[in-house]
Design an enzyme around this catalytic site. Structure first.
Site, short mmCIF file in Angstrom:
data_model
loop_
_atom_site.label_atom_id
_atom_site.label_comp_id
_atom_site.label_asym_id
_atom_site.label_seq_id
_atom_site.Cartn_x
_atom_site.Cartn_y
_atom_site.Cartn_z
N ARG A 78 -13.63 -95.85 50.05
CA ARG A 78 -12.48 -96.03 49.13
C ARG A 78 -11.58 -94.80 49.08
NH1 ARG A 78 -14.40 -99.91 50.13
NH2 ARG A 78 -15.45 -101.43 48.83
N SER A 112 -13.21 -104.00 40.60
CA SER A 112 -14.26 -103.08 40.14
C SER A 112 -13.62 -101.84 39.55
CB SER A 112 -15.15 -102.66 41.31
OG SER A 112 -15.88 -103.78 41.74
N GLU A 136 -12.59 -96.11 40.15
CA GLU A 136 -11.89 -96.48 41.38
C GLU A 136 -10.44 -96.82 41.02
OE1 GLU A 136 -13.94 -99.45 43.79
OE2 GLU A 136 -12.00 -100.18 44.50
C1 LIG Z 1 -9.83 -109.47 41.58
C2 LIG Z 1 -9.81 -108.20 42.39
C3 LIG Z 1 -10.72 -108.04 43.44
C4 LIG Z 1 -10.73 -106.85 44.20
N1 LIG Z 1 -11.64 -106.74 45.24
C5 LIG Z 1 -11.64 -105.61 46.00
C6 LIG Z 1 -12.57 -105.48 47.09
O1 LIG Z 1 -13.37 -106.35 47.38
N2 LIG Z 1 -12.53 -104.33 47.81
C7 LIG Z 1 -11.64 -103.31 47.53
O2 LIG Z 1 -11.64 -102.29 48.24
N3 LIG Z 1 -10.76 -103.43 46.50
C8 LIG Z 1 -10.74 -104.54 45.73
N4 LIG Z 1 -9.85 -104.64 44.68
C9 LIG Z 1 -8.97 -103.52 44.34
C10 LIG Z 1 -7.56 -103.59 45.00
O3 LIG Z 1 -7.21 -104.90 45.29
C11 LIG Z 1 -7.51 -102.77 46.28
O4 LIG Z 1 -7.81 -101.43 45.99
C12 LIG Z 1 -6.12 -102.85 46.93
O5 LIG Z 1 -6.24 -102.47 48.28
C13 LIG Z 1 -5.06 -102.02 46.24
O6 LIG Z 1 -3.81 -102.29 46.86
P1 LIG Z 1 -2.45 -102.31 46.00
O7 LIG Z 1 -1.33 -102.53 46.93
O8 LIG Z 1 -2.57 -103.24 44.87
O9 LIG Z 1 -2.42 -100.80 45.49
P2 LIG Z 1 -1.75 -100.29 44.13
O10 LIG Z 1 -2.65 -100.63 42.99
O11 LIG Z 1 -0.34 -100.71 44.04
O12 LIG Z 1 -1.80 -98.71 44.39
C14 LIG Z 1 -3.02 -98.04 44.58
C15 LIG Z 1 -2.73 -96.56 44.90
O13 LIG Z 1 -2.07 -96.47 46.15
C16 LIG Z 1 -0.78 -95.86 46.02
N5 LIG Z 1 0.12 -96.60 46.93
C17 LIG Z 1 0.22 -97.96 47.08
N6 LIG Z 1 1.06 -98.25 48.09
C18 LIG Z 1 1.52 -97.06 48.57
C19 LIG Z 1 2.40 -96.69 49.64
N7 LIG Z 1 2.99 -97.61 50.44
N8 LIG Z 1 2.63 -95.36 49.86
C20 LIG Z 1 2.04 -94.42 49.08
N9 LIG Z 1 1.19 -94.70 48.07
C21 LIG Z 1 0.93 -96.01 47.81
C22 LIG Z 1 -0.40 -95.99 44.55
O14 LIG Z 1 0.42 -94.91 44.15
C23 LIG Z 1 -1.79 -95.92 43.89
O15 LIG Z 1 -2.18 -94.57 43.73
C24 LIG Z 1 -9.82 -105.81 43.91
C25 LIG Z 1 -8.89 -105.98 42.86
C26 LIG Z 1 -8.87 -107.17 42.12
C27 LIG Z 1 -7.86 -107.34 41.03
#
Ligand SMILES: Cc1cc2nc3c(=O)[nH]c(=O)nc-3n(C[C@H](O)[C@H](O)[C@H](O)COP(=O)(O)OP(=O)(O)OC[C@H]3O[C@@H](n4cnc5c(N)ncnc54)[C@H](O)[C@@H]3O)c2cc1C
Length: 324
Positions: free
Chosen positions: A182, A232, A309
Site C-alpha cells: 500500500r 479498510s 490506510e
Molecule cells: C468499498 C471499498 C473497497 C476497497 N477495496 C480495496 C482493496 O481491495 N484494495 C485496496 O488496495 N484498496 C481498496 N480500497 C481503497 C481505495 O479504493 C484504493 O486505495 C484506491 O486505489 C484509491 O484510489 P482513489 O483514486 O480513490 O484515490 P484518492 O482517495 O482520490 O487519493 C488517495 C491518495 O492519492 C493521492 N492522489 C490520487 N490521485 C493522484 C494523482 N493523480 N496524482 C497525485 N496524487 C494523487 C491523493 O492526494 C491521496 O493522497 C477500497 C475502498 C472502498 C471504498
C-alpha cells in the site's frame, strides 16, 4: 470587523479571473463530500478539473503564485476530508487517456480503475482482473499500490509520468517507484501523477473474465452497500515471519471489540471490523475519533499500533506547492 489585506484582495481577484477564464473546469467554494466515497468533508476554496498536462501546469503555477496549498484527488475512495474542507486548490484528476500497443497499455491517472480493467480485457489483455471492483482512479491505485487476493497493481507497472510543482515532467520507472505494501515513492512526494504505463499479458481471456465476475460478486457480498465508506481503515500488519501473509487488522479489531463501536454518525461496519461506515451524517471528526478509539482498543489488548490506510486531508494540508 474583518479587513482584507492587500494580498487577500489580489488572491480573491485572481481566483475570480481564473473562474471566469475556465468556468467549465474551475469552481470556488466547491463541496468535496460528493467527490469521496465516505461522503464527508467541507468545501475546497477552489476545485479544478485536470484533463491534460497543460492545465495541470497552469493550476500548479496559479497555486504557487498565490501561495495556495494544492492537492490531487482521484476517486476519493481512500480519503477522509476535513469538516472545514480544504483551504486551497484541489486538482481533480480527470485525465482519461487509454492507448494500447502490443501488451503495453498507457492510461491517464484519472481513468476509473475498474474501467481500465474492463477496457484491457476488451482489448484482449489479462492480468488486472484480480482487482475488479476496487473503487477509485488509476492514479490512486498506483500511488497506494492497491491490491487484494495476493496481488498488487505494482506487478504490472512499467513506468509512470509525473509533474512536479514547477510544472516539469519526468518519467519514473518501476524501480524508482519503490513499491511496497500500500505504498510507493509518490505517497509522500509533491508530484502529480499524470499517466501510467502498464505491461499486461495475453493470457486466458475467458478465465480472466470469469475471475472478474467472481471478484465483483465477492465484493458485493463483503463490502457495505448500505452506507458510504472508504474501504479498510487500517493497514494489515507486517507478517510475523517474513514472506508469510500479513495479519488482518480486522481480526485484531474484532477481538478488541470494535464491532460494537461508534461515534456520532460513524460506526464500525457490522460485518467487517476494519471498515468504518458513514451511518448517517457522520463528520470527519466522528470518523477520526472512532478510528482513535479502535486503534486504542487494539493497542490496549495486543500492544500493536495500527496504521491508518485512509488518508486525512486537512484544512491546511496539501502537498504539491513548493513555496507555501
Ligand atoms: C468499498 C471499498 C473497497 C476497497 N477495496 C480495496 C482493496 O481491495 N484494495 C485496496 O488496495 N484498496 C481498496 N480500497 C481503497 C481505495 O479504493 C484504493 O486505495 C484506491 O486505489 C484509491 O484510489 P482513489 O483514486 O480513490 O484515490 P484518492 O482517495 O482520490 O487519493 C488517495 C491518495 O492519492 C493521492 N492522489 C490520487 N490521485 C493522484 C494523482 N493523480 N496524482 C497525485 N496524487 C494523487 C491523493 O492526494 C491521496 O493522497 C477500497 C475502498 C472502498 C471504498
Amino acid at each position: 470587523m474583518h479587513c482584507e489585506s492587500h494580498s487577500d484582495n489580489s488572491q480573491t481577484e485572481a481566483i475570480a479571473k481564473l473562474i471566469s477564464d475556465y468556468p467549465e473546469i474551475v469552481s470556488a467554494n466547491a463541496p468535496l463530500n460528493e467527490l469521496t466515497t465516505f461522503k464527508i468533508g467541507g468545501p475546497a476554496k477552489l476545485l479544478a478539473s485536470v484533463t491534460n498536462p497543460d492545465n495541470a501546469k497552469m493550476f500548479l503555477q496559479f497555486a504557487n503564485e498565490h501561495a495556495l496549498p494544492a492537492v490531487c484527488i482521484g476517486g476519493g475512495s481512500n480519503l477522509i476530508i476535513d469538516d472545514k474542507g480544504f483551504n486551497g486548490i484541489v486538482l481533480k484528476m480527470d485525465i482519461d487517456l487509454f492507448e494500447v500497443s502490443g501488451s503495453t497499455v498507457t492510461v491517464g491517472s484519472g481513468m476509473v480503475f475498474d474501467t481500465l480493467i474492463a477496457k484491457t480485457l476488451d482489448s484482449g489483455l489479462t492480468g488486472l482482473e484480480f482487482a475488479s471492483g476496487i473503487p477509485g482512479s488509476c492514479g490512486g491505485a498506483v500511488i497506494g499500490n492497491a491490491g487484494c487476493f495476493g496481488h498488487e497493481i505494482s506487478e504490472f507497472v512499467k513506468s509512470v509520468t509525473v509533474m512536479n510543482g514547477l510544472g516539469e515532467i519526468q518519467v519514473i520507472d518501476k524501480n524508482g517507484m519503490q513499491f511496497s505494501y500500500r505504498d510507493s515513492v509518490l505517497k509522500n512526494n509533491p508530484l502529480v501523477l499524470l499517466s501510467i504505463e502498464l505491461l499486461l499479458e495475453e493470457g486466458d481471456l475467458e478465465q480472466a473474465c470469469q475471475t472478474r465476475k467472481d471478484k465483483i460478486e465477492l465484493r458485493r457480498v463483503k463490502h457495505p452497500v448500505e452506507a458510504p465508506c472508504a474501504g479498510s481503515y487500517f493497514k494489515n500488519l507486517e507478517p510475523e515471519i517474513p514472506g508469510e501473509r500479513r495479519r488482518a487488522a480486522g481480526e485484531l479489531l474484532d477481538k478488541a471489540g470494535a464491532l460494537e463501536m461508534s461515534v456520532g454518525g460513524a460506526s464500525v461496519y457490522r460485518k467487517h471490523a476494519n471498515i468504518i461506515i458513514n451511518s448517517g451524517n457522520a463528520t470527519c471528526a466522528d470518523v477520526l475519533q472512532l478510528a482513535d478509539k479502535m486503534q486504542q482498543a487494539v493497542k490496549d489488548k495486543f500492544g500493536v499500533q495500527l496504521i491508518p490506510e485512509v488518508r486525512h486531508l486537512e484544512w491546511n494540508g496539501g502537498n504539491l506547492v513548493i513555496n507555501s
